[in-house]
Design an enzyme around this catalytic site. Sequence first.
Site, PDB file in Angstrom:
ATOM      1  N   HIS A 142      -4.239  66.582-100.483  1.00  0.00           N
ATOM      2  CA  HIS A 142      -5.444  65.891-100.043  1.00  0.00           C
ATOM      3  C   HIS A 142      -5.448  64.440-100.531  1.00  0.00           C
ATOM      4  O   HIS A 142      -4.984  64.167-101.644  1.00  0.00           O
ATOM      5  CB  HIS A 142      -6.699  66.582-100.594  1.00  0.00           C
ATOM      6  N   ASP A 174      17.993  54.050-109.052  1.00  0.00           N
ATOM      7  CA  ASP A 174      18.372  52.974-108.137  1.00  0.00           C
ATOM      8  C   ASP A 174      18.753  51.696-108.885  1.00  0.00           C
ATOM      9  O   ASP A 174      19.719  51.012-108.521  1.00  0.00           O
ATOM     10  CB  ASP A 174      17.216  52.684-107.182  1.00  0.00           C
TER      11      ASP A 174
END
Length: 301
Positions: A63, A112
């Site tokens: 939600h 990364d």
Amino acid sequence: MIDVSDKPDTFREAVAESVVKVSKDTIEIVKRGESPKGDIVDAVKISSTFAAKKTHELIPYCHPIPIDHIGIDVDIQDNSIIIKAIVKSIWKTGVEMEALTAVSIGALTVYDMLKPIDDNISIESIKLIKKRGGLKRFYEKPDKTLKAAVIIVSDTASKDEKADKSGNIIINKLKENYFDVIEYKIIPDEKEIIESLLRKLSDQGVDLIITSGGTGVGPRDVTPEATLNVIEKEMKGIEEALRAYGQRRTPLSMLSRGVVGVRKNSVIVNLPGSPKAVSESLNALFPGVLHIYKMLGGYKH
């Protein structure tokens, strides 16, 4: 998504953690601020914060929730980088997915940024450390079986029991919350009859007496007046909570004049007559009302 529209807002908190394993040489490069793609700590804090906010866009059945706090901590150790996220909200659902998403993206950010200089970098773990909040912690199983009574106040239903659509809703909810329903009665909108029955049930030691109906402003709506004549202490906080919960769902909730109070050790609660309003009011009433029996028993808060 799961329907949470009936759930009240409560405080929620979750803490999650991810661990990225790197070489000691890489750690030294990070500490010197010489990572080829820039500052690791700042990048992780920014990416993790964004990730927590975007969880509902990344995970389909989450939600969208109002987040009140996101805290990201990056701990650089000898051969690992530990990312911890704390997420807080006052809402209907938990925030563990937001915390887990935050540390997951944080770990990927580290991966990364460091993969050009470390071929053996690996994300070792992503886990929930703790969560708290929600309604479950307020459910207090009583030391004894609590007795309850349900009174339907309706001129129509008193002549034809089939007209009562709210009684079973109340009874089922009471049974779910540790109550033994010892009386279910339908009576007309007569002030004297309501008062007499409330006093009788209270004198019998019934722990919770719930009435349904007669809380409006119609000429025959007298349940609040009858209740006020019986109770010894009014519980205005519960009254306000029931109306506030309903008002978020319908603009008509403010028209209810329902009273809540205590007589001896009995709690008396006036609910509206419509099944939908009854169901919503019960969602607001439990589990908070259960704590009142410890208070009546003399326990400290």
